[in-house]
Design an enzyme around this catalytic site. Structure first.
Site, PDB file in Angstrom:
ATOM      1  CB  ALA A 284      28.010  15.292  32.458  1.00  6.53           C
ATOM      2  CD  GLN A 285      31.446  13.712  38.171  1.00  5.36           C
ATOM      3  OE1 GLN A 285      32.345  13.823  37.317  1.00  5.36           O
ATOM      4  NE2 GLN A 285      31.656  13.246  39.372  1.00  5.36           N
TER       5      GLN A 285
ATOM      6  CB  SER B  75      45.933  56.910  38.043  1.00  8.68           C
ATOM      7  OG  SER B  75      46.455  58.184  38.306  1.00  8.68           O
ATOM      8  CG  LEU B  76      49.870  52.759  39.010  1.00  2.00           C
ATOM      9  CD1 LEU B  76      50.117  51.400  38.391  1.00  2.00           C
ATOM     10  CD2 LEU B  76      50.581  52.874  40.349  1.00  2.00           C
TER      11      LEU B  76
ATOM     12  CD  GLU C 292      51.333  43.253  41.703  1.00  2.00           C
ATOM     13  OE1 GLU C 292      50.348  43.738  41.097  1.00  2.00           O
ATOM     14  OE2 GLU C 292      51.454  43.271  42.941  1.00  2.00           O
TER      15      GLU C 292
ATOM     16  CE  LYS D 102      49.626  50.536  33.584  1.00  2.00           C
ATOM     17  NZ  LYS D 102      48.405  50.414  32.818  1.00  2.00           N
TER      18      LYS D 102
ATOM     19  CG  ASP E 156      45.835  47.252  27.977  1.00  2.00           C
ATOM     20  OD1 ASP E 156      45.287  48.196  28.594  1.00  2.00           O
ATOM     21  OD2 ASP E 156      46.211  47.332  26.811  1.00  2.00           O
TER      22      ASP E 156
ATOM     23  CE1 TYR F  78      45.290  46.837  40.730  1.00  2.00           C
ATOM     24  CE2 TYR F  78      44.834  45.282  38.981  1.00  2.00           C
ATOM     25  CZ  TYR F  78      44.726  46.544  39.503  1.00  2.00           C
ATOM     26  OH  TYR F  78      44.050  47.504  38.811  1.00  2.00           O
TER      27      TYR F  78
ATOM     28  CE  LYS G 159      51.050  47.080  42.367  1.00  2.00           C
ATOM     29  NZ  LYS G 159      49.874  46.222  42.538  1.00  2.00           N
TER      30      LYS G 159
ATOM     31  CE  LYS H 260      51.708  52.501  29.205  1.00  2.00           C
ATOM     32  NZ  LYS H 260      50.318  52.818  29.297  1.00  2.00           N
TER      33      LYS H 260
ATOM     34  CB  CYS I 205      36.621  33.848  -7.554  1.00  2.00           C
ATOM     35  SG  CYS I 205      38.002  33.087  -6.665  1.00  2.00           S
TER      36      CYS I 205
ATOM     37  CB  CYS J 242      38.577  29.955  -9.801  1.00  2.00           C
ATOM     38  SG  CYS J 242      37.019  30.388  -9.007  1.00  2.00           S
TER      39      CYS J 242
ATOM     40  CB  CYS K 249      34.787  31.976  -4.548  1.00  2.00           C
ATOM     41  SG  CYS K 249      35.046  30.835  -5.911  1.00  2.00           S
TER      42      CYS K 249
ATOM     43  CB  CYS L 227      37.631  27.955  -6.247  1.00  2.00           C
ATOM     44  SG  CYS L 227      38.728  29.319  -5.800  1.00  2.00           S
TER      45      CYS L 227
HETATM   46  S1  IVH Z   1      48.239  48.959  41.297  1.00  2.00           S
HETATM   47  C1  IVH Z   1      47.805  52.462  43.989  1.00  2.00           C
HETATM   48  N1  IVH Z   1      48.728  46.822  39.886  1.00  2.00           N
HETATM   49  O1  IVH Z   1      47.014  50.284  35.748  1.00  2.00           O
HETATM   50  C2  IVH Z   1      48.116  51.384  43.044  1.00  2.00           C
HETATM   51  N2  IVH Z   1      47.502  48.576  38.866  1.00  2.00           N
HETATM   52  O2  IVH Z   1      47.832  53.183  34.986  1.00  2.00           O
HETATM   53  C3  IVH Z   1      46.973  51.038  42.242  1.00  2.00           C
HETATM   54  N3  IVH Z   1      46.784  48.093  36.578  1.00  2.00           N
HETATM   55  O3  IVH Z   1      44.300  52.117  36.735  1.00  2.00           O
HETATM   56  C4  IVH Z   1      47.220  50.310  41.024  1.00  2.00           C
HETATM   57  N4  IVH Z   1      47.641  46.083  36.459  1.00  2.00           N
HETATM   58  O4  IVH Z   1      43.921  49.693  36.717  1.00  2.00           O
HETATM   59  C5  IVH Z   1      48.165  48.039  39.898  1.00  2.00           C
HETATM   60  N5  IVH Z   1      49.190  44.849  38.764  1.00  2.00           N
HETATM   61  C6  IVH Z   1      48.631  46.050  38.786  1.00  2.00           C
HETATM   62  C7  IVH Z   1      47.922  46.571  37.678  1.00  2.00           C
HETATM   63  C8  IVH Z   1      47.380  47.848  37.762  1.00  2.00           C
HETATM   64  C9  IVH Z   1      46.943  46.999  35.816  1.00  2.00           C
HETATM   65  C10 IVH Z   1      46.103  49.313  36.108  1.00  2.00           C
HETATM   66  C11 IVH Z   1      45.212  49.947  37.112  1.00  2.00           C
HETATM   67  C12 IVH Z   1      45.474  51.430  36.990  1.00  2.00           C
HETATM   68  C13 IVH Z   1      46.384  51.527  35.846  1.00  2.00           C
HETATM   69  C14 IVH Z   1      47.399  52.618  36.141  1.00  2.00           C
END
Ligand code: IVH
Length: 671
Positions: free
Chosen positions: A35-36, A83-84, A114, A116, A118, A230, A294, A318, A412, A415, A428, A434
């Site tokens: 409320a505040q 991408s990774l 870290e 990952k 999804d 990240y 990393k 993964k 049902c 019953c 039902c 029932c």
């Molecule tokens: S680092 C150059 N850190 O995973 C490094 N990616 O398959 C850039 N993702 O498309 C990515 N958690 O969207 C990094 N802690 C994390 C992540 C992360 C999820 C995703 C990211 C990327 C995909 C790679």
């Protein structure tokens, strides 16, 4: 208020609200009552309406703006969004570590591991600390501009704060993060979609992606996304020597940054982190599909460089997939507490990322038809967190001959009563007559969060029902040790325990009791609203839909359902019997900030100048008062504005306290 005063006030309000947003959405430590918060927000909205040119794009009021669009603009990223490479085994990871150490010519390398996330990878661009653009990853160079949608995510700072090693950056800052949908929100969203006969999302990632790429930002805003940052892709004038420093800078700027990361002296620690997280995966509030590992030192990252589209200094390790393939042995129909019939696929048991899955929900007839699921089909099933496993799709090319489409029963299955179709659902029609509905009801009543009767779970409820001991909720309180003595599984000690648990449940908090009654649309939150507002059961018997809807947070559907429940003779009988058995809910006053009008009944009449009627009513309620619609002796305070007529005369006759708008604001501490 002069312009200068307004500017000052707008700035301080924005600052304050930003701080509260950060505490609430990022730190998960709210410091003030809703409320505040609403009060601050309303004041800011009011001032910005009065001085529209003082409304800045990073104002907290500007989260939901922008019109419905027909398509997204393309936009070029500030830097390449790489991408990774994905790895599945610890051996592959050791090879990665070997390559890294060889290239750097060192013995050991420190890594940061870290989760990952999804979700959907996004780029966030800030100019002089203000969020100006956000986009999807696209092909890594060019993505889609989804700025308006990203603004609605409360964990995303519209203005960068100035703490941590990143300081207060000027110029261009580009940040990479992941927009995700928490699993609780995902489950709720799918429930809503199914109820509306819309297609549910197959998983939280698709739901996040679908929400972020909504053409209508209002829809995005209505679904609560979260965002984890990240990576700092670019930050003019800021030097960050390590991945750890980068995360600290992001945190200092106000982003939501995962705290559960590991700084690893070598690869083994990173592998151990992966294992730990994998064990906890099901208990996390959002979906992760692995760990990103990393190289910590940024100078080493640069030395290692990039190969085609992915860095040589990071990999994704993964988790095993959430999906598996199995066969449907049967489809059975379950009847729930509300009479809803749910088709459930019985599966050839299969291990899905460490858990044996043998059943999957099919939701309702529409869902079964949409996926065309039949007994004998080979299907892809998926489980995520605590969410019930689901059939993702049927592998049609593996369908055996002679299968039949599934049909919901007309009667049902428990019953034998008639089944009606209401919207997407089959129900039902036998109510608590029932056994399945009664069992569900009793189980819900006794459950944790409701009456909390330990030892009265689903199995015991059914056993007691079969023994003819439970026919309604109040029967629980008529059970005697003698009743239980003859039953299988009841030894002296367990009888004692159950009797004690039943006895202990006789003084529930009012909100839990209301929740336990299983009134349609009354979950924990609504139950608390009702308990706070009415403070007892008796006034609820009298409450009509109109007065119920005066409670902030209660709409017509809930009001209808509550009134319907309390006006049913059958329900009243059960409530009477509960009272006779000694069940006495206790109202507990919740602390929600100062309540200067606690216990008062306020009537507004005439014109209000500084606020609308609904705003005034909200303020009065937040201050602890109830708002009356007509004059009566029960009214304790009349707020009269210009043009007040007969109600004011009446109030004077009755000798009630009368104040003007300013007087009202003073009483609630807003003058
Ligand atoms: S680092 C150059 N850190 O995973 C490094 N990616 O398959 C850039 N993702 O498309 C990515 N958690 O969207 C990094 N802690 C994390 C992540 C992360 C999820 C995703 C990211 C990327 C995909 C790679």
């Amino acid at each position: 208020m002069t312009r200068t005063e307004a500017r000052k006030r707008i700035e301080s309000l924005s600052e304050e609200i930003r701080g509260h947003d950060h505490r609430y959405y990022v730190l998960n430590q709210p410091a003030i009552a809703d409320a505040q918060y609403d009060r601050l927000m309303r004041e800011l909205i009011g001032l910005e309406e009065q001085f529209p040119d003082l409304r800045s794009p990073d104002s907290p009021t500007q989260r939901v703006s922008g019109e419905l669009r027909t398509a997204f603009q393309k936009t070029r990223h500030a830097g390449a969004m790489l991408s990774l490479d994905s790895l599945m085994t610890a051996d592959e990871l050791r090879e990665f570590d070997g390559r890294v150490r060889k290239a750097l010519e060192v013995e050991t390398v420190a890594y940061v591991a870290e989760p990952k996330f999804d979700g959907l990878s996004v780029e966030l661009v800030y100019e002089d600390g203000v969020f100006v653009r956000g986009s999807t990853r696209g092909d890594g160079e060019v993505g889609e501009d989804i700025t308006a949608n990203l603004r609605t995510i409360r964990a995303l700072p519209l203005k960068l704060a100035g703490g941590g090693p990143g300081g207060s950056p000027r110029g261009l800052v580009a940040v990479r993060g992941e927009a995700i949908m928490p699993l609780s929100e995902f489950a709720a969203l799918n429930r809503r979609l199914i109820e509306a006969s819309d297609e549910p999302f197959a998983n939280a990632r698709n739901a996040a992606a679908g929400t972020v790429r909504q053409l209508d930002p209002k829809i995005t805003a209505s679904r609560r996304l979260d965002l984890f940052a990240y990576e700092v892709m670019r930050a003019e004038g800021v030097t960050l020597a390590s991945q750890q420093a980068m995360l600290a800078a992001l945190r200092g700027w106000g982003f939501h940054v995962e705290t559960e990361i590991a700084v690893c002296a070598g690869l083994d620690q990173a592998i151990a982190f992966h294992e730990r997280l994998r064990e906890r995966r099901d208990r996390l509030p959002y979906e992760i599909d692995g760990v990103v590992i990393k190289v910590d030192r940024r100078d080493w990252q640069e030395l290692l460089g990039v190969r085609s589209r992915s860095p040589r200094w990071a990999v994704a390790f993964k988790f095993p997939p959430r999906e598996e393939v199995t066969r449907i042995v049967d489809i059975v129909v379950q009847v729930g507490r509300t009479g809803k019939l749910t088709p459930v696929a019985q599966l050839q048991p299969v291990d899905v990322s460490g858990v044996t899955v043998s059943r999957a929900t099919l939701h309702n007839q529409d869902e079964v038809e949409r996926k065309d699921v039949r007994v004998g089909d080979t299907v892809r099933v998926r489980r995520a967190g605590d969410v019930i496993p689901e059939v993702v799709e049927v592998l049609k090319d593996q369908r055996p001959r002679g299968t039949e489409p599934f049909q919901m029963p007309r009667k049902c299955p428990v019953c034998g009563a008639r089944v009606d179709r209401v919207g997407a659902y089959h129900l039902c029609t036998n109510g608590l007559a029932c056994p399945a509905q009664l069992a569900g009801h009793l189980e819900h009543f006794a459950a944790r969060g409701a009456m909390d009767i330990v030892g009265l779970g689903g199995k015991t409820v059914r056993q007691l029902m079969e023994a003819g001991l439970l026919e309604d909720l109040a029967d629980i309180y008529r059970l005697t040790p003698i009743d239980l003595a003859g039953l299988e599984g009841f030894a002296e000690k367990s009888i004692e325990n159950l009797m004690a648990a039943i006895e202990a449940s006789k003084r529930p908090k009012l909100d839990r009791f209301l929740f336990a009654l299983g009134i349609e649309h009354v979950g924990g939150t609504v139950a608390r609203l009702l308990a706070d507002h009415y403070g007892g059961l008796d006034p609820l018997f009298e409450a009509d839909e109109e007065t119920l809807q005066e409670i902030h947070g209660i709409g017509p559907e809930v009001a209808e359902s509550v009134r319907h429940f309390f006006s049913s003779a059958r329900n009243r009988r059960v409530l009477d019997r509960l009272t006779q058995a000694g069940v006495r809910p206790v109202a507990e006053k919740r602390t929600k900030g100062p309540q200067p009008l606690a216990g008062q009944i306020v009537l507004f009449t005439g014109t209000l100048e500084q606020m609308t009627r609904p705003e005034a009513a909200k303020k009065a309620e937040a201050a602890g008062a109830r708002v009356a619609s007509g004059i009566s002796k029960k009214v304790t305070l009349v707020v009269a504005g210009p043009g007040a007529g007969s109600k004011l005369d009446e109030a004077k006759k009755l000798g009630l306290s009368i104040v003007d708008e300013a007087g009202f604001l003073k009483r609630i501490g807003e003058a």
